[in-house]
Design an enzyme around this catalytic site. Structure first.
Site, PDB file in Angstrom:
ATOM      1  N   ILE A  36      45.050  44.015  40.247  1.00  0.00           N
ATOM      2  CA  ILE A  36      46.461  44.425  40.201  1.00  0.00           C
ATOM      3  C   ILE A  36      46.608  45.835  39.622  1.00  0.00           C
ATOM      4  CG2 ILE A  36      47.085  43.591  37.882  1.00  0.00           C
ATOM      5  CD1 ILE A  36      49.503  42.189  39.218  1.00  0.00           C
ATOM      6  N   HIS A 103      34.431  36.735  35.961  1.00  0.00           N
ATOM      7  CA  HIS A 103      34.781  37.556  37.132  1.00  0.00           C
ATOM      8  C   HIS A 103      33.891  38.774  37.196  1.00  0.00           C
ATOM      9  CE1 HIS A 103      37.351  38.817  33.745  1.00  0.00           C
ATOM     10  NE2 HIS A 103      37.267  40.049  34.222  1.00  0.00           N
TER      11      HIS A 103
END
Ligand code: 5GP
Ligand code: ZN
Length: 117
Positions: A36, A103
């Site tokens: 994002i 991640h």
């Protein structure tokens, strides 16, 4: 139980489809979506569907899924036409980890300095 979804985890919510994300790839075990707040022209996060706090915990518990993250990282880089790219696993707050669901950051599309900051 290890690997189970956590109610308060942002990335578990993305896996469950409860929070929208720009998903570019999905496998049985992984999801890849655009960050994002991108730090490079390509900045994609590849996450396991199972919840572990970081990549090392994932590798210790489910090594095949940890390998899936690396396979998917290459697929992301290939998809964005990257010859060179960087895979980053921030581990711990001192290293900049803010989301405690494992991640891989895939960064590329610009020159990348070494050593990183
Ligand atoms: P960390 O700092 O834990 O290594 O990386 C977490 C990353 O998740 C950051 O780069 C941050 O920009 C990204 N991120 C945080 N919230 C969201 C979100 O709601 N959607 C997406 N796509 N990325 C997010
Ligand atoms: Zn999670």
């Amino acid at each position: 139980m290890a690997g189970e979804p956590q109610d308060d985890c942002l990335f578990c919510k993305i896996v469950a489809g409860q929070i929208p994300a720009t998903i570019i790839r999905e496998t049985e075990t992984t999801v890849a979506f655009r960050d994002i707040n991108p730090q490079a022209p390509t900045h994609v996060l590849v996450i396991p569907k199972v919840h572990y706090a970081n990549a090392a915990d994932l590798a210790a518990a489910e090594p095949e899924i940890a390998a899936d993250l690396l396979r998917e990282s290459r697929a992301v880089a290939d998809g964005d036409g990257l010859e060179s790219y960087r895979i980053v696993f921030n581990t711990g707050t001192g290293a900049g980890q803010t989301v405690f669901h494992a991640h891989a950051h895939i960064l590329g599309g610009r020159g990348l300095q070494w050593p990183p900051g």
